[in-house]
Motif scaffolding. Structure first.
Motif, mmCIF file in Angstrom:
data_model
loop_
_atom_site.group_PDB
_atom_site.id
_atom_site.type_symbol
_atom_site.label_atom_id
_atom_site.label_comp_id
_atom_site.label_asym_id
_atom_site.label_seq_id
_atom_site.Cartn_x
_atom_site.Cartn_y
_atom_site.Cartn_z
ATOM 1 N N THR A 193 -47.231 16.004 28.593
ATOM 2 C CA THR A 193 -47.666 15.923 30.011
ATOM 3 C C THR A 193 -47.567 16.714 30.183
ATOM 4 O O THR A 193 -49.023 17.135 31.211
ATOM 5 C CB THR A 193 -46.168 14.774 30.102
ATOM 6 O OG1 THR A 193 -46.317 13.809 29.346
ATOM 7 C CG2 THR A 193 -46.974 14.545 31.797
ATOM 8 N N ASN A 194 -47.101 18.127 30.170
ATOM 9 C CA ASN A 194 -47.271 19.027 30.963
ATOM 10 C C ASN A 194 -48.729 20.166 30.424
ATOM 11 O O ASN A 194 -49.624 20.543 31.477
ATOM 12 C CB ASN A 194 -46.589 19.813 30.515
ATOM 13 C CG ASN A 194 -44.669 19.734 31.753
ATOM 14 O OD1 ASN A 194 -45.154 18.568 32.744
ATOM 15 N ND2 ASN A 194 -43.511 19.778 31.453
ATOM 16 N N LEU A 195 -48.931 20.361 28.810
ATOM 17 C CA LEU A 195 -49.907 20.755 28.903
ATOM 18 C C LEU A 195 -50.884 19.808 29.287
ATOM 19 O O LEU A 195 -52.112 20.673 29.672
ATOM 20 C CB LEU A 195 -50.006 20.764 27.731
ATOM 21 C CG LEU A 195 -48.777 21.799 26.866
ATOM 22 C CD1 LEU A 195 -48.697 21.495 25.530
ATOM 23 C CD2 LEU A 195 -49.095 23.145 27.221
ATOM 24 N N LEU A 196 -51.442 18.401 29.311
ATOM 25 C CA LEU A 196 -52.408 17.870 29.635
ATOM 26 C C LEU A 196 -52.564 18.377 31.033
ATOM 27 O O LEU A 196 -54.201 18.229 31.456
ATOM 28 C CB LEU A 196 -51.847 16.141 29.142
ATOM 29 C CG LEU A 196 -52.516 15.834 27.890
ATOM 30 C CD1 LEU A 196 -51.970 14.431 27.561
ATOM 31 C CD2 LEU A 196 -53.453 16.536 26.362
ATOM 32 N N SER A 197 -51.722 17.967 32.048
ATOM 33 C CA SER A 197 -51.440 17.690 33.181
ATOM 34 C C SER A 197 -52.674 19.975 33.253
ATOM 35 O O SER A 197 -53.544 19.565 34.449
ATOM 36 C CB SER A 197 -50.681 17.325 34.020
ATOM 37 O OG SER A 197 -49.888 18.993 34.433
ATOM 38 N N ASN A 198 -52.010 20.786 32.831
ATOM 39 C CA ASN A 198 -52.236 21.544 32.798
ATOM 40 C C ASN A 198 -53.979 22.366 32.690
ATOM 41 O O ASN A 198 -54.760 22.703 33.500
ATOM 42 C CB ASN A 198 -51.124 23.160 32.012
ATOM 43 C CG ASN A 198 -50.551 23.535 32.908
ATOM 44 O OD1 ASN A 198 -50.066 22.828 34.268
ATOM 45 N ND2 ASN A 198 -49.512 23.920 32.513
ATOM 46 N N ALA A 199 -53.969 21.520 31.563
ATOM 47 C CA ALA A 199 -56.007 21.490 30.976
ATOM 48 C C ALA A 199 -56.209 20.932 31.845
ATOM 49 O O ALA A 199 -57.402 21.580 32.376
ATOM 50 C CB ALA A 199 -55.492 20.875 29.621
ATOM 51 N N VAL A 200 -56.600 19.547 32.734
ATOM 52 C CA VAL A 200 -56.960 19.430 33.869
ATOM 53 C C VAL A 200 -57.429 19.755 34.939
ATOM 54 O O VAL A 200 -58.114 20.159 35.527
ATOM 55 C CB VAL A 200 -56.200 17.423 34.296
ATOM 56 C CG1 VAL A 200 -57.125 16.830 35.043
ATOM 57 C CG2 VAL A 200 -56.738 17.022 33.101
ATOM 58 N N LYS A 201 -55.768 20.698 35.567
ATOM 59 C CA LYS A 201 -55.879 20.789 37.091
ATOM 60 C C LYS A 201 -56.274 22.829 36.701
ATOM 61 O O LYS A 201 -57.449 22.896 37.993
ATOM 62 C CB LYS A 201 -54.510 21.354 36.853
ATOM 63 C CG LYS A 201 -53.926 22.424 38.453
ATOM 64 C CD LYS A 201 -52.416 21.567 38.563
ATOM 65 C CE LYS A 201 -51.687 22.580 37.629
ATOM 66 N NZ LYS A 201 -49.883 23.137 38.087
ATOM 67 N N PHE A 202 -56.132 23.400 35.644
ATOM 68 C CA PHE A 202 -57.141 25.185 36.069
ATOM 69 C C PHE A 202 -58.363 24.854 35.440
ATOM 70 O O PHE A 202 -58.409 25.823 34.271
ATOM 71 C CB PHE A 202 -56.331 25.902 35.083
ATOM 72 C CG PHE A 202 -54.218 25.800 35.617
ATOM 73 C CD1 PHE A 202 -54.304 26.666 36.881
ATOM 74 C CD2 PHE A 202 -53.309 25.058 35.086
ATOM 75 C CE1 PHE A 202 -52.969 26.439 37.477
ATOM 76 C CE2 PHE A 202 -51.928 25.222 35.480
ATOM 77 C CZ PHE A 202 -52.001 25.783 36.730
#
Ligand SMILES: Nc1ncnc2c1ncn2[C@@H]1O[C@H](COP(=O)(O)OP(=O)(O)O)[C@@H](O)[C@H]1O
Ligand SMILES: [Mg+2]
Length: 294
Positions: A193-202
């Motif tokens: 979840t953390n990796l996906l949210s970063n991937a979408v955010k940055f």
């Protein structure tokens, strides 16, 4: 053969005794050859080494126990502080919201802005506390390894970032089939979840996020990759980003607490796995988590 004797005065003498039997040409026993060597010094030295070793082991065990105790206390402290901070924070948030709802007319423009800032700041602090609690829980929780189907993990994580995916118009491609690993389902899901949210955010503003998830198996281990088309990470920062509170951008540019990747790495370590990243600035990043195959 080592033998222990007492001198007349009562002192201990250690000797090494070697006896061999000599034979004549016909093979009949002829005489004994005995060699007697005094080895008291060696014996004493050996005993001293043994004693020192035992002392050292005792000392190491004592210090380790004390250190573990301190770490446990610190963790419990961090946990209870984080926990207790949430109640007054909720009160601040609640009252500022009430002000805006019930007195918006009387307050005027500037006062409303201040109240809004109180709300934003308390929401940010709540996110921080929740992440700190999650991080601290990871240190203390028992993590019993079990077979975890990565297909389920991806489905759960995807559901958790659904809001961010929709908001950014992101495209998430999952290449199946995904293997089953040995781990702890909630911890793997949180990491992903953390990796996906970063991937979408940055990503660069205006760029539509494109995220690809796939798995690779080798030597009894499975590696789950999360690739993005975002801003990338310079080589000198690649290890830093996994540390607690390390962020490369201001909260105004990209919001966040700086705990996401620390939670990823700690979680993976607790499960006997690893996490890492490959990246080129401006060409996106490829984060990975690795666990033993089930
Ligand atoms: N996919 C990514 N692309 C570029 N930079 C990233 C990516 N993921 C993480 N980072 C960098 O690593 C930092 C730490 O990430 P993280 O621990 O998740 O904190 P947060 O998301 O709260 O900022 C981020 O602030 C960002 O600078
Ligand atoms: Mg993050």
């Amino acid at each position: 053969m080592d033998k222990r004797y007492l001198r007349k005065g009562g002192d201990v003498v250690w000797v090494n005794l070697t006896v061999s039997l000599a034979h004549d040409e016909g093979g009949a026993p002829k005489y004994f050859v005995s060699a007697v060597e005094e080895i008291t010094r060696r014996k004493e030295a050996e005993a001293e080494v043994r004693r020192l070793n035992e002392q050292l082991e005792r000392l190491v065990a004592e210090r380790t126990a004390r250190l573990e105790e301190v770490v446990r206390e610190l963790d419990a402290f961090a946990y209870s502080v984080s926990h207790d901070l949430r109640a007054p924070l909720r009160a601040m948030h609640g009252h500022a919201t009430a002000l805006l709802e019930d007195y918006a007319e009387e307050m005027g423009e500037q006062a409303r802005k201040y109240a809004e800032r109180v709300i934003t700041a308390s929401e940010r602090m709540d996110a921080l506390i929740q992440d700190l609690l999650a991080y601290s829980r990871l240190t203390r929780a028992e993590i019993a390894p079990q077979p975890v189907d990565l297909n389920n993990v991806v489905a759960d994580a995807r559901a958790q970032v659904d809001g961010a995916l929709k908001e950014s118009g992101a495209e998430l491609i999952v290449e199946r089939p995904l293997p089953t690993v040995t781990g702890h389902r909630a911890t793997v899901t949180r990491a992903l979840t953390n990796l996906l949210s970063n991937a979408v955010k940055f990503v660069t503003p205006g760029v539509k996020p494109r995220v690809r998830v796939w798995a690779e198996e080798r030597d009894g281990r499975a590696r789950l990759w999360v690739e993005d088309n975002g801003i990338g990470i310079a080589p000198e920062h690649r290890d830093r980003v996994f540390q607690i509170f390390e962020r490369l951008h201001s909260v105004a540019t990209y919001p966040g607490t700086g705990l996401g990747l620390a939670i990823v790495r700690k979680g993976l370590e607790r499960m006997g796995g690893r996490a890492g990243v490959e990246s080129e600035p401006g060409r996106g990043s490829r984060f990975w988590i690795e666990l033993p195959k089930a």
